[in-house]
Enzyme design. Structure first.
Site, PDB file in Angstrom:
ATOM      1  N   ASP A  59      86.156 -18.002  -5.072  1.00  0.00           N
ATOM      2  CA  ASP A  59      84.986 -17.892  -5.955  1.00  0.00           C
ATOM      3  C   ASP A  59      84.444 -19.306  -6.109  1.00  0.00           C
ATOM      4  O   ASP A  59      85.049 -20.139  -6.787  1.00  0.00           O
ATOM      5  CB  ASP A  59      85.412 -17.309  -7.308  1.00  0.00           C
ATOM      6  CG  ASP A  59      84.234 -17.167  -8.260  1.00  0.00           C
ATOM      7  OD1 ASP A  59      83.195 -17.844  -8.052  1.00  0.00           O
ATOM      8  OD2 ASP A  59      84.352 -16.387  -9.228  1.00  0.00           O
ATOM      9  N   ASN A  85      75.188 -24.574   1.345  1.00  0.00           N
ATOM     10  CA  ASN A  85      75.402 -23.789   0.129  1.00  0.00           C
ATOM     11  C   ASN A  85      74.561 -22.518   0.185  1.00  0.00           C
ATOM     12  O   ASN A  85      73.378 -22.524  -0.162  1.00  0.00           O
ATOM     13  CB  ASN A  85      75.029 -24.626  -1.093  1.00  0.00           C
ATOM     14  CG  ASN A  85      76.021 -25.746  -1.340  1.00  0.00           C
ATOM     15  OD1 ASN A  85      77.199 -25.479  -1.570  1.00  0.00           O
ATOM     16  ND2 ASN A  85      75.573 -26.991  -1.283  1.00  0.00           N
ATOM     17  N   TYR A 151      67.432 -14.945 -11.262  1.00  0.00           N
ATOM     18  CA  TYR A 151      67.480 -15.391  -9.860  1.00  0.00           C
ATOM     19  C   TYR A 151      66.406 -16.443  -9.596  1.00  0.00           C
ATOM     20  O   TYR A 151      66.691 -17.510  -9.020  1.00  0.00           O
ATOM     21  CB  TYR A 151      67.291 -14.184  -8.943  1.00  0.00           C
ATOM     22  CG  TYR A 151      67.376 -14.504  -7.465  1.00  0.00           C
ATOM     23  CD1 TYR A 151      68.601 -14.699  -6.841  1.00  0.00           C
ATOM     24  CD2 TYR A 151      66.219 -14.596  -6.682  1.00  0.00           C
ATOM     25  CE1 TYR A 151      68.685 -14.980  -5.475  1.00  0.00           C
ATOM     26  CE2 TYR A 151      66.296 -14.876  -5.319  1.00  0.00           C
ATOM     27  CZ  TYR A 151      67.528 -15.068  -4.724  1.00  0.00           C
ATOM     28  OH  TYR A 151      67.603 -15.360  -3.374  1.00  0.00           O
ATOM     29  N   LYS A 155      66.709 -20.470  -8.434  1.00  0.00           N
ATOM     30  CA  LYS A 155      66.158 -21.006  -7.183  1.00  0.00           C
ATOM     31  C   LYS A 155      65.238 -22.190  -7.461  1.00  0.00           C
ATOM     32  O   LYS A 155      65.192 -23.147  -6.683  1.00  0.00           O
ATOM     33  CB  LYS A 155      65.470 -19.887  -6.398  1.00  0.00           C
ATOM     34  CG  LYS A 155      66.444 -18.805  -5.920  1.00  0.00           C
ATOM     35  CD  LYS A 155      67.569 -19.389  -5.051  1.00  0.00           C
ATOM     36  CE  LYS A 155      68.573 -18.380  -4.562  1.00  0.00           C
ATOM     37  NZ  LYS A 155      69.598 -18.950  -3.683  1.00  0.00           N
ATOM     38  N   THR A 186      69.570  -9.222   5.498  1.00  0.00           N
ATOM     39  CA  THR A 186      70.962  -9.530   5.145  1.00  0.00           C
ATOM     40  C   THR A 186      71.449  -8.478   4.141  1.00  0.00           C
ATOM     41  O   THR A 186      70.639  -7.718   3.595  1.00  0.00           O
ATOM     42  CB  THR A 186      71.090 -10.908   4.457  1.00  0.00           C
ATOM     43  OG1 THR A 186      70.482 -10.824   3.169  1.00  0.00           O
ATOM     44  CG2 THR A 186      70.461 -12.035   5.267  1.00  0.00           C
TER      45      THR A 186
HETATM   46  N1  LIG Z   1      68.054 -12.290   2.105  1.00  0.00           N
HETATM   47  C1  LIG Z   1      66.938 -12.762   1.618  1.00  0.00           C
HETATM   48  O1  LIG Z   1      65.877 -12.105   1.683  1.00  0.00           O
HETATM   49  C2  LIG Z   1      66.908 -14.131   0.993  1.00  0.00           C
HETATM   50  C3  LIG Z   1      65.671 -14.680   0.684  1.00  0.00           C
HETATM   51  C4  LIG Z   1      65.605 -15.947   0.120  1.00  0.00           C
HETATM   52  C5  LIG Z   1      66.767 -16.645  -0.129  1.00  0.00           C
HETATM   53  N2  LIG Z   1      67.971 -16.098   0.161  1.00  0.00           N
HETATM   54  C6  LIG Z   1      69.162 -16.880  -0.132  1.00  0.00           C
HETATM   55  O2  LIG Z   1      69.923 -17.051   1.047  1.00  0.00           O
HETATM   56  C7  LIG Z   1      71.293 -17.253   0.683  1.00  0.00           C
HETATM   57  C8  LIG Z   1      72.174 -16.346   1.515  1.00  0.00           C
HETATM   58  O3  LIG Z   1      71.975 -14.999   1.079  1.00  0.00           O
HETATM   59  P1  LIG Z   1      71.993 -13.769   2.091  1.00  0.00           P
HETATM   60  O4  LIG Z   1      70.636 -13.224   2.146  1.00  0.00           O
HETATM   61  O5  LIG Z   1      72.686 -14.172   3.330  1.00  0.00           O
HETATM   62  O6  LIG Z   1      72.835 -12.701   1.252  1.00  0.00           O
HETATM   63  P2  LIG Z   1      74.362 -12.291   1.283  1.00  0.00           P
HETATM   64  O7  LIG Z   1      74.558 -11.446   0.079  1.00  0.00           O
HETATM   65  O8  LIG Z   1      74.719 -11.757   2.608  1.00  0.00           O
HETATM   66  O9  LIG Z   1      75.105 -13.703   1.118  1.00  0.00           O
HETATM   67  C9  LIG Z   1      75.548 -14.220  -0.085  1.00  0.00           C
HETATM   68  C10 LIG Z   1      77.010 -14.544   0.074  1.00  0.00           C
HETATM   69  O10 LIG Z   1      77.483 -15.193  -1.096  1.00  0.00           O
HETATM   70  C11 LIG Z   1      78.777 -14.690  -1.359  1.00  0.00           C
HETATM   71  N3  LIG Z   1      79.110 -14.942  -2.759  1.00  0.00           N
HETATM   72  C12 LIG Z   1      78.535 -14.404  -3.864  1.00  0.00           C
HETATM   73  N4  LIG Z   1      79.123 -14.907  -4.955  1.00  0.00           N
HETATM   74  C13 LIG Z   1      80.069 -15.781  -4.534  1.00  0.00           C
HETATM   75  C14 LIG Z   1      80.994 -16.608  -5.191  1.00  0.00           C
HETATM   76  N5  LIG Z   1      81.082 -16.646  -6.528  1.00  0.00           N
HETATM   77  N6  LIG Z   1      81.822 -17.367  -4.439  1.00  0.00           N
HETATM   78  C15 LIG Z   1      81.762 -17.344  -3.087  1.00  0.00           C
HETATM   79  N7  LIG Z   1      80.901 -16.572  -2.411  1.00  0.00           N
HETATM   80  C16 LIG Z   1      80.066 -15.810  -3.133  1.00  0.00           C
HETATM   81  C17 LIG Z   1      78.701 -13.230  -0.992  1.00  0.00           C
HETATM   82  O11 LIG Z   1      79.982 -12.638  -0.842  1.00  0.00           O
HETATM   83  C18 LIG Z   1      77.893 -13.304   0.288  1.00  0.00           C
HETATM   84  O12 LIG Z   1      78.731 -13.521   1.399  1.00  0.00           O
HETATM   85  C19 LIG Z   1      71.369 -17.013  -0.814  1.00  0.00           C
HETATM   86  O13 LIG Z   1      71.356 -18.243  -1.482  1.00  0.00           O
HETATM   87  C20 LIG Z   1      70.099 -16.240  -1.106  1.00  0.00           C
HETATM   88  O14 LIG Z   1      69.697 -16.388  -2.452  1.00  0.00           O
HETATM   89  C21 LIG Z   1      68.071 -14.864   0.730  1.00  0.00           C
END
Ligand SMILES: NC(=O)c1ccc[n+]([C@@H]2O[C@H](COP(=O)([O-])OP(=O)(O)OC[C@H]3O[C@@H](n4cnc5c(N)ncnc54)[C@H](O)[C@@H]3O)[C@@H](O)[C@H]2O)c1
Length: 258
Positions: A59, A85, A151, A155, A186
């Site tokens: 975590d 990150n 959220y 950001k 994702t």
């Molecule tokens: N998918 C989108 O549309 C999108 C858009 C803009 C920004 N983002 C950002 O991109 C990044 C990656 O997200 P994603 O889309 O790959 O989603 P995702 O949910 O696949 O990835 C997030 C990851 O964080 C992990 N996680 C959550 N809490 C945690 C903790 N306390 N300790 C360790 N791991 C933890 C989850 O298990 C997961 O593997 C994030 O910061 C997200 O906010 C995503």
């Protein structure tokens, strides 16, 4: 594909979606990668699909667990050069209907984990003579939809924290940048799709609809975001620090006038 990360050591937070694509991309560039995630199913899937990656269940909002992960990267690979990150959670709600525990958890995970990886990781990067940090922000830190108060606030905080870290550690030759994607295919986007369209949502149809909101007419693939991260993390971005890099298919270029 440039192999411009030969011998470099990267710690990535998160093990699915963008984090998984980034692990694969950095390994292809020659890096050693430790990915740290809270979700054992995602951790196992990453181990299975990107075998050279090391995966640690953690975590990343908990100080001792982050300290352990940094130490594990150093002991296993000999140092630390790159932090990506990507760990985050995406609760929905206004400030009125977001409960205090959710608000606090969202900040602990999305912003606190960046503080913690920097807190424990920067001394190790300094020993290597420099490094690079890439923080996953979002278009939601620039302009947001309704009902994502916690959220969006995290950001925006990541944009500010990125600038602060970039200034503080430029003298250490540690570059710090953020990436702000639009919608990316994702698991997090699948959760958003179900939030809006219900648990039995047709994900492909919802993703097409999300894509229609982007001028390029589609959502991004995680690999496209990983490509931007790999560029910023590596030597080709040697003069980039303190910046935020949109990868949003033109989403924030327009205004909603028809
Ligand atoms: N998918 C989108 O549309 C999108 C858009 C803009 C920004 N983002 C950002 O991109 C990044 C990656 O997200 P994603 O889309 O790959 O989603 P995702 O949910 O696949 O990835 C997030 C990851 O964080 C992990 N996680 C959550 N809490 C945690 C903790 N306390 N300790 C360790 N791991 C933890 C989850 O298990 C997961 O593997 C994030 O910061 C997200 O906010 C995503």
């Amino acid at each position: 594909m440039p192999r411009d990360m030969e011998g470099k050591v990267a710690l990535i937070t998160g093990t699915s979606g963008v984090a998984a694509a980034t692990a694969r991309r950095l390994i292809e560039a020659g890096a050693n990668v430790l990915a740290c995630g809270i979700d054992e199913t995602a951790n196992e899937a990453l181990r299975a699909t990107v075998p050279p990656v090391e995966v640690q269940r953690a975590d990343m909002s908990v100080p001792d667990e982050v300290a352990f992960c940094v130490q594990r990267a150093v002991e296993r690979f000999g140092g630390l050069d790159i932090l990506v990150n990507a760990a985050a959670i995406h609760p929905f709600g206004t400030v009125e209907d977001t409960d205090i525990a959710t608000w606090t958890r969202c900040f602990s995970v999305n912003v606190g984990s960046i503080y913690l990886t920097g807190h424990f990781g920067i001394p190790e990067m300094r020993k290597r003579g420099g490094g690079s940090i890439v923080n996953l922000a979002s278009v939601q830190g620039h302009a947001c939809q309704k009902g994502v108060a916690a959220y969006a606030a995290t950001k925006g905080a990541i944009h500010a924290l990125t600038r602060a870290m970039a200034l503080d550690h430029a003298q250490d030759k540690i570059r710090v940048n953020s990436v702000s994607p639009g919608s990316v295919r994702t698991p997090m986007l699948a959760v958003a799709a179900k939030h809006f369209d219900g648990d039995d949502a047709d994900l492909d149809a919802v993703f097409r609809r999300f894509g229609d909101a982007h001028p390029l007419g589609r959502i991004a693939e995680a690999e496209e975001v990983a490509e931007m991260i790999a560029f910023l993390a590596g030597p080709r971005a040697g003069f980039c620090t303190g910046g935020d890099y949109l990868i949003d298919g033109g989403l924030t270029a327009g205004i909603a006038v028809k």
